[in-house]
Motif scaffolding. Structure first.
Motif, PDB file in Angstrom:
ATOM      1  N   HIS A 137       0.831  -1.204   0.000  1.00 38.73           N
ATOM      2  CA  HIS A 137       0.000   0.000   0.000  1.00 38.73           C
ATOM      3  C   HIS A 137       0.866   1.255   0.000  1.00 38.73           C
ATOM      4  O   HIS A 137       0.580   2.229  -0.678  1.00 38.73           O
ATOM      5  N   ARG A 138       1.913   1.234   0.770  1.00 36.75           N
ATOM      6  CA  ARG A 138       2.890   2.321   0.796  1.00 36.75           C
ATOM      7  C   ARG A 138       4.260   1.705   0.591  1.00 36.75           C
ATOM      8  O   ARG A 138       4.581   0.701   1.197  1.00 36.75           O
ATOM      9  N   ARG A 139       5.034   2.292  -0.271  1.00 33.99           N
ATOM     10  CA  ARG A 139       6.350   1.726  -0.587  1.00 33.99           C
ATOM     11  C   ARG A 139       7.351   2.121   0.480  1.00 33.99           C
ATOM     12  O   ARG A 139       7.703   3.283   0.628  1.00 33.99           O
ATOM     13  N   TYR A 140       7.860   1.116   1.202  1.00 32.17           N
ATOM     14  CA  TYR A 140       8.859   1.348   2.236  1.00 32.17           C
ATOM     15  C   TYR A 140      10.274   1.053   1.735  1.00 32.17           C
ATOM     16  O   TYR A 140      11.240   1.534   2.307  1.00 32.17           O
ATOM     17  N   GLU A 141      10.399   0.238   0.711  1.00 31.86           N
ATOM     18  CA  GLU A 141      11.701  -0.198   0.229  1.00 31.86           C
ATOM     19  C   GLU A 141      12.292   0.832  -0.731  1.00 31.86           C
ATOM     20  O   GLU A 141      11.590   1.385  -1.554  1.00 31.86           O
TER      21      GLU A 141
END
Length: 167
Positions: A137-141
């Motif tokens: 849902h949200r890009r952390y990488e």
């Protein structure tokens, strides 16, 4: 600038990110997906949020794995491809026909999207299943390979959940 752990500051959001045209220019990524008729993901890819959808079609088609059938050789390509108006380009239609894939793409300014909705909802449902994975849902990488790996894991979980009742 070097931090105390010896790491250097890199790009703020990582590679394959770009300004999102619908979210106030925040950097983000876009997930591209090809599914089969019932919604099982066949090929998945990512790109920057500001790249056009049509640029992701050819790598997705090439990424479809061989499909085992009960009779005859393994199939590598689908018989036809349903897509929305974002893929309405002559070079894509020619490329698909060259691979013996019948393009069912709505034409800009000619056909309405209502007719295509009969087939398009399965892809939208699979995208909604992927969006249910909080990691996507949200890009952390920061690395695109890591984000693509998590998208692949989510697609594998979707396939497992859909096919586990058949076993």
């Amino acid at each position: 600038m070097c931090h105390r752990l010896g790491e250097y500051a890199g790009d703020e959001r990582g590679d394959l990110t770009g300004p999102n045209p619908v979210d106030r220019g925040k950097k983000g990524s876009k997930i591209h997906l090809i599914t089969e008729r019932s919604g099982l993901p066949l090929s998945i890819g990512i790109s920057a949020a500001n790249t056009h959808d049509s640029q992701g079609l050819q790598p997705l088609i090439r990424g479809i794995p061989r499909i085992r059938s009960r009779r005859g050789p393994r199939r590598r390509r689908p018989a036809k491809l349903h897509a929305d108006k974002g893929y309405d380009y002559d070079y894509l239609r020619r490329w698909l026909r060259g691979r013996n894939i019948v393009p069912r793409i709505a034409r800009k300014g000619i056909e309405s999207s209502q007719r295509l909705g009969r087939h398009r909802w399965t892809v939208e449902r699979t995208v909604a299943w992927l969006a249910g994975c909080r990691r996507l849902h949200r890009r952390y990488e920061r690395k695109a390979e890591h984000f693509l790996a998590f998208a692949g894991i989510a697609a594998t979980l979707i396939c497992y959940r859909r096919l586990s009742h058949l076993l």
